[in-house]
Design a protein around this motif. Sequence first.
Motif, PDB file in Angstrom:
ATOM      1  N   UNK A   1       0.844  -0.941   0.018  1.00  0.00           N
ATOM      2  CA  UNK A   1       0.291   0.064  -0.223  1.00  0.00           C
ATOM      3  C   UNK A   1       0.891   0.913   0.237  1.00  0.00           C
ATOM      4  N   UNK A   2       1.870   1.359   0.842  1.00  0.00           N
ATOM      5  CA  UNK A   2       2.905   2.506   0.501  1.00  0.00           C
ATOM      6  C   UNK A   2       3.175   2.438  -0.494  1.00  0.00           C
ATOM      7  N   UNK A   3       4.136   1.645  -1.205  1.00  0.00           N
ATOM      8  CA  UNK A   3       4.251   1.834  -2.895  1.00  0.00           C
ATOM      9  C   UNK A   3       3.368   2.320  -3.272  1.00  0.00           C
ATOM     10  N   UNK A   4       2.051   1.775  -3.390  1.00  0.00           N
ATOM     11  CA  UNK A   4       1.032   2.411  -4.451  1.00  0.00           C
ATOM     12  C   UNK A   4       0.899   4.079  -4.159  1.00  0.00           C
ATOM     13  N   UNK A   5       0.900   4.195  -2.884  1.00  0.00           N
ATOM     14  CA  UNK A   5       0.940   5.835  -3.264  1.00  0.00           C
ATOM     15  C   UNK A   5       2.388   6.138  -3.392  1.00  0.00           C
ATOM     16  N   UNK A   6       3.479   5.529  -3.288  1.00  0.00           N
ATOM     17  CA  UNK A   6       4.396   6.200  -3.426  1.00  0.00           C
ATOM     18  C   UNK A   6       4.358   6.254  -4.696  1.00  0.00           C
ATOM     19  N   UNK A   7       3.647   5.680  -6.087  1.00  0.00           N
ATOM     20  CA  UNK A   7       3.562   5.604  -7.209  1.00  0.00           C
ATOM     21  C   UNK A   7       2.541   6.238  -7.692  1.00  0.00           C
ATOM     22  N   UNK A   8       1.153   6.464  -7.156  1.00  0.00           N
ATOM     23  CA  UNK A   8       1.043   7.567  -7.254  1.00  0.00           C
ATOM     24  C   UNK A   8       1.343   9.289  -6.798  1.00  0.00           C
ATOM     25  N   UNK A   9       1.440   9.623  -5.844  1.00  0.00           N
ATOM     26  CA  UNK A   9       2.674  10.626  -5.465  1.00  0.00           C
ATOM     27  C   UNK A   9       3.714  10.890  -6.400  1.00  0.00           C
ATOM     28  N   UNK A  10       4.262  10.027  -6.955  1.00  0.00           N
ATOM     29  CA  UNK A  10       5.140  10.716  -7.811  1.00  0.00           C
ATOM     30  C   UNK A  10       4.281  10.923  -9.303  1.00  0.00           C
ATOM     31  N   UNK A  11       3.078  10.386  -9.636  1.00  0.00           N
ATOM     32  CA  UNK A  11       2.704  10.397 -10.948  1.00  0.00           C
ATOM     33  C   UNK A  11       2.105  11.951 -10.675  1.00  0.00           C
ATOM     34  N   UNK A  12       1.207  12.180  -9.691  1.00  0.00           N
ATOM     35  CA  UNK A  12       0.595  13.451  -9.410  1.00  0.00           C
ATOM     36  C   UNK A  12       1.837  14.762  -9.474  1.00  0.00           C
ATOM     37  N   UNK A  13       2.992  14.561  -8.861  1.00  0.00           N
ATOM     38  CA  UNK A  13       3.853  15.426  -9.461  1.00  0.00           C
ATOM     39  C   UNK A  13       4.329  15.861 -10.895  1.00  0.00           C
ATOM     40  N   UNK A  14       4.640  14.440 -11.514  1.00  0.00           N
ATOM     41  CA  UNK A  14       5.660  14.492 -12.571  1.00  0.00           C
ATOM     42  C   UNK A  14       3.401  15.293 -13.367  1.00  0.00           C
ATOM     43  N   UNK A  15       2.382  14.693 -13.309  1.00  0.00           N
ATOM     44  CA  UNK A  15       1.528  15.695 -14.275  1.00  0.00           C
ATOM     45  C   UNK A  15       1.468  17.463 -13.344  1.00  0.00           C
ATOM     46  N   UNK A  16       1.482  17.542 -12.350  1.00  0.00           N
ATOM     47  CA  UNK A  16       1.786  18.833 -12.058  1.00  0.00           C
ATOM     48  C   UNK A  16       3.082  20.139 -13.228  1.00  0.00           C
ATOM     49  N   UNK A  17       4.371  19.108 -12.708  1.00  0.00           N
ATOM     50  CA  UNK A  17       5.616  19.434 -13.748  1.00  0.00           C
ATOM     51  C   UNK A  17       4.800  19.800 -15.178  1.00  0.00           C
ATOM     52  N   UNK A  18       4.228  18.753 -15.564  1.00  0.00           N
ATOM     53  CA  UNK A  18       3.890  18.789 -16.977  1.00  0.00           C
ATOM     54  C   UNK A  18       3.211  19.777 -17.074  1.00  0.00           C
ATOM     55  N   UNK A  19       1.704  19.206 -16.335  1.00  0.00           N
ATOM     56  CA  UNK A  19       0.847  20.325 -16.928  1.00  0.00           C
ATOM     57  C   UNK A  19       1.679  22.235 -16.514  1.00  0.00           C
ATOM     58  N   UNK A  20       2.101  22.834 -16.111  1.00  0.00           N
ATOM     59  CA  UNK A  20       3.160  23.761 -15.856  1.00  0.00           C
ATOM     60  C   UNK A  20       3.613  23.913 -16.641  1.00  0.00           C
ATOM     61  N   UNK A  21       4.640  23.238 -17.520  1.00  0.00           N
ATOM     62  CA  UNK A  21       5.618  23.562 -18.376  1.00  0.00           C
ATOM     63  C   UNK A  21       4.751  23.738 -20.168  1.00  0.00           C
ATOM     64  N   UNK A  22       3.384  22.978 -19.716  1.00  0.00           N
ATOM     65  CA  UNK A  22       2.867  23.346 -21.173  1.00  0.00           C
ATOM     66  C   UNK A  22       1.591  23.863 -20.809  1.00  0.00           C
TER      67      UNK A  22
END
Lengths: 67, 147
Positions: B124-145
């Motif tokens: 479950x912690x691994x799942x939360x970590x993967x979701x966290x990385x996805x959200x951070x990268x999503x925010x980063x690319x949203x800002x970039x574009x």
Amino acid sequence: MKNKIKVFRAMHNFTQEDLALKVKTTRQTIIAIEKEKYTPSLELAFKIAEVFQVKIEDIFQYRKENL
Amino acid sequence: MTYCKVSFTIDLLFILRRSMKLKTYKYLKLLIVAFISISISLSINLNNFILAFSSIILGIFILKFLQAKVKDILIDERAKMIAGQAAVNTYMITTSVLGFTSFVLMFFGRRGSYFLESLGYVLSYLTIFIIFVYVVLFKYFSKKYGD
């Protein structure tokens, strides 16, 4: 998106490989565009039009999807 | 036999010196993947993890070197789009399966198996970590574009 790339290629005597090299893409992408399985980005569409020295709308025609 | 070895080495050096075609690159990539797979299986058998680590690093360096030598286009916008869609689908499947599995493990683990419950927590912690990385990268690319 309909396109006439195949026609223009034949007119200019280009192979898919030639066109791919000129627009800096892969032959697979040219094949996919010709088969209308992939819609190219605006940049790639402009590059293709530039190679054939025509307007973008001479090669690509927008076709509304039937809903 | 020696002549063959010398000839093969000369051919390989000749290929590496000049720019290569995509087909040659694909053959060499296959060879490198085979080399890494053999090294990893050997290192597991010999219990020598330095061998696996060094072969992976060496393989990455050789691949990067070969990529620079290829004159054809390796990745274009269509390949990037395919990779993006595959990544999103992989993310969705992985998080769903991991989340569901961790829930099941935690539920059944509470009925007696401490090991299963712990495994459920780890997943479950691994799942939360993967979701966290996805959200951070999503925010980063949203800002970039543009957002």
